[in-house]
Write an enzyme that holds these catalytic residues in place. Structure first.
Site, PDB file in Angstrom:
ATOM      1  N   ARG A 334       1.039  -1.078  -0.384  1.00  0.00           N
ATOM      2  CA  ARG A 334      -0.064  -0.035   0.279  1.00  0.00           C
ATOM      3  C   ARG A 334       0.949   1.334   0.025  1.00  0.00           C
ATOM      4  O   ARG A 334       0.350   2.358  -0.246  1.00  0.00           O
ATOM      5  CB  ARG A 334      -1.348   0.134   1.542  1.00  0.00           C
ATOM      6  CG  ARG A 334      -1.717  -1.635   1.436  1.00  0.00           C
ATOM      7  CD  ARG A 334      -2.634  -1.348  -0.059  1.00  0.00           C
ATOM      8  NE  ARG A 334      -3.764  -0.090  -0.155  1.00  0.00           N
ATOM      9  CZ  ARG A 334      -4.662   0.493  -0.234  1.00  0.00           C
ATOM     10  NH1 ARG A 334      -5.047  -1.289   1.199  1.00  0.00           N
ATOM     11  NH2 ARG A 334      -5.687   0.287  -0.403  1.00  0.00           N
ATOM     12  N   ASP A 335       1.955   0.695   0.142  1.00  0.00           N
ATOM     13  CA  ASP A 335       3.397   2.619   0.320  1.00  0.00           C
ATOM     14  C   ASP A 335       3.710   2.107  -0.448  1.00  0.00           C
ATOM     15  O   ASP A 335       4.910   1.785  -0.680  1.00  0.00           O
ATOM     16  CB  ASP A 335       3.816   2.308   1.871  1.00  0.00           C
ATOM     17  CG  ASP A 335       4.984   3.075   1.689  1.00  0.00           C
ATOM     18  OD1 ASP A 335       4.304   4.402   1.470  1.00  0.00           O
ATOM     19  OD2 ASP A 335       5.879   3.424   2.797  1.00  0.00           O
ATOM     20  N   MET A 336       3.297   3.399  -1.545  1.00  0.00           N
ATOM     21  CA  MET A 336       3.994   3.770  -2.831  1.00  0.00           C
ATOM     22  C   MET A 336       5.351   4.618  -2.814  1.00  0.00           C
ATOM     23  O   MET A 336       5.654   5.317  -3.614  1.00  0.00           O
ATOM     24  CB  MET A 336       2.953   4.029  -3.887  1.00  0.00           C
ATOM     25  CG  MET A 336       1.969   3.193  -4.656  1.00  0.00           C
ATOM     26  SD  MET A 336       3.227   1.936  -4.889  1.00  0.00           S
ATOM     27  CE  MET A 336       2.335  -0.020  -4.764  1.00  0.00           C
ATOM     28  N   SER A 337       5.921   5.365  -1.456  1.00  0.00           N
ATOM     29  CA  SER A 337       6.358   6.200  -0.673  1.00  0.00           C
ATOM     30  C   SER A 337       7.828   6.210  -1.675  1.00  0.00           C
ATOM     31  O   SER A 337       8.695   6.513  -2.370  1.00  0.00           O
ATOM     32  CB  SER A 337       6.922   6.895   0.598  1.00  0.00           C
ATOM     33  OG  SER A 337       7.142   5.242   1.166  1.00  0.00           O
ATOM     34  N   TRP A 338       7.670   4.177  -2.399  1.00  0.00           N
ATOM     35  CA  TRP A 338       9.303   4.060  -3.032  1.00  0.00           C
ATOM     36  C   TRP A 338       9.734   4.535  -4.468  1.00  0.00           C
ATOM     37  O   TRP A 338      10.889   4.767  -4.844  1.00  0.00           O
ATOM     38  CB  TRP A 338       9.880   2.161  -2.651  1.00  0.00           C
ATOM     39  CG  TRP A 338       8.521   1.772  -3.221  1.00  0.00           C
ATOM     40  CD1 TRP A 338       7.050   1.605  -2.556  1.00  0.00           C
ATOM     41  CD2 TRP A 338       9.313   1.249  -4.548  1.00  0.00           C
ATOM     42  NE1 TRP A 338       6.610   0.703  -3.731  1.00  0.00           N
ATOM     43  CE2 TRP A 338       7.143   0.406  -5.217  1.00  0.00           C
ATOM     44  CE3 TRP A 338       9.689   1.242  -6.167  1.00  0.00           C
ATOM     45  CZ2 TRP A 338       7.179   0.498  -6.597  1.00  0.00           C
ATOM     46  CZ3 TRP A 338       9.029   1.381  -7.194  1.00  0.00           C
ATOM     47  CH2 TRP A 338       7.684   0.202  -7.356  1.00  0.00           C
TER      48      TRP A 338
END
Length: 423
Positions: A334-338
């Site tokens: 869910r975390d697309m900050s990468w």
């Protein structure tokens, strides 16, 4: 009870397939009504059970190990759908066991998600395991990177035979201290290739990165030139032309060779091993090449900074129309900050023709910061794919996509071209 549970599971599998349902549902059903099903089916195979886990490369590496062992004359069971939860393994078993729950195979080679592998090895201790890497991937699912390492340690601890480790990943190589030294085999890189495959700390520019490993490796990737690679095994260098595309897949080939050798021991037929390696095709969505309107279209799965970085490095953007599809469903993380940890400069000259997926606008913004021209944004992947193909008629195409976006794109592509059907 087990003949009943197998019959119920097979019936659910048949109904699910007729209705186009998910491949893991029958496995979920049989797990609920018969928790011992997998253990009974997989116990007693002549060459045991191989578990393959790690952050990147599980699907392709599993496919390679399977085909290498088949080339040595073994009958191999595997979870081909890429459903790497325990329910996916159970569902695949339902397709291969007889009504008594018996599996006709010499060995099982299973791709498993790190957390689900821990559950699996409690039920079925593997005879061999291959642990590929530890990278920051889907941290909202597994927590910090050291927690992922601990999950892999628990897999190794349950392995009764050989544990195959990536000596170039300090976290993976460190797992050796938790198992008997006699049960360890390594795969690795020549020093000239170390910068091509940074570990997680190097990728993030952390200070105090451990020096390159000097551990003895059973298989070393010595040289890469396009799709050709040279591997050092037992002091002998062997070159092979591969059908696999992407430098990351070629390093996975070293891992697969080391694992096959660990399984076969002195019985290995070396020429046949490399002959099999040369014929392995990419796993679905992993550098897979299709044909649309008479021109090639490549699918490249991306799911973390390292994978995206190596994908961009492996595939030259020149002469290709490019689409990027980014979803943030559970299976994607869910975390697309990468995305902000990936350098997109290589797309600068060619630009990106279409950005799609649930997080299309996040991706478009990220590209803007690297001065990459984005020609169109469409969150709906079906509409985006149609527009992309129409606007780039006659050009070779490449689509970088997260896992669920890849499944959606493949589904739409199957309506206009031949796409491998995974049963």
């Amino acid at each position: 009870m087990f003949p009943f549970s197998v019959l119920v599971g097979k019936a659910v599998r048949r109904i699910s397939r007729l209705r186009g349902g998910g491949s893991a549902l029958p496995g979920l059903v049989v797990e609920k009504i018969d928790p011992g099903f997998m253990g009974r089916a997989l116990t007693g195979l002549p060459h045991g059970v191989v578990v393959i886990s790690g952050t990147n490369g599980k699907t392709t590496t599993t496919k390679m190990v399977v085909e290498l062992l088949q080339g040595q004359g073994l009958t191999v069971f595997t979870n081909r759908t890429g459903s790497n939860f325990t329910r996916g393994v159970a569902a695949a078993l339902l397709g291969d066991v007889n009504w008594r729950g018996r599996l006709k195979a010499d060995i099982a080679v299973l791709e498993l998600d790190e957390a689900h592998a821990v559950h699996f090895v409690k039920l079925v201790p593997p005879t061999h395991c291959l642990l590929l890497n530890v990278l920051r991937d889907q941290l909202d699912r597994f927590g910090e990177i050291d927690q992922t390492t601990r999950l892999l340690e628990r897999i190794a601890a349950k392995t009764t035979g050989t544990v195959v480790l990536n000596r170039e990943d300090p976290r993976v190589a460190g797992i050796a201290s938790t198992v008997p030294a006699a049960n360890i085999a390594y795969f690795g890189l020549d020093s000239s290739l170390r910068s091509t495959f940074p570990n997680d700390d190097e990728l993030r520019g952390d200070i105090g990165v451990p020096p390159p490993s000097s551990l003895p490796a059973d298989v070393i990737l010595e040289h890469v030139d396009g799709n050709s690679a040279s591997f050092l095994v037992d002091g002998e260098l062997t070159s092979v032309d591969l059908r696999l595309r992407g430098v990351y897949n070629i390093f996975n080939a070293a891992a697969a060779l080391a694992t096959a050798r660990a399984v076969l021991g002195d019985a290995v037929n070396r020429p046949a091993l490399f002959a099999s390696l040369a014929t392995v095709e990419p796993a679905f969505g992993r550098g897979e090449s299709l044909v649309v309107d008479g021109t090639p279209l490549e699918l490249v799965l991306v799911k973390n900074p390292s994978g995206f970085r190596l994908g961009l490095k492996s595939f030259d953007a020149t002469g290709y129309a490019t689409m990027i599809a980014i979803n943030d469903n559970y299976a994607d993380g869910r975390d697309m900050s990468w995305l902000w940890d990936v350098d997109f400069d290589s797309l600068g000259l060619a630009g990106v023709d279409m950005v799609s997926g649930v997080r299309a606008y996040d991706m478009a913004l990220r590209l803007k910061y690297d001065d990459v021209d984005v020609r169109a944004v469409e969150t709906d992947t079906t509409a985006a794919l149609k527009a992309f193909i129409s606007a780039t008629h006659g050009q070779p195409k490449r689509i970088f996509c997260t896992y669920t976006a890849m499944l959606a794109v493949r589904r739409d592509l199957s309506k206009i071209t031949t796409v491998e059907v995974v049963s």
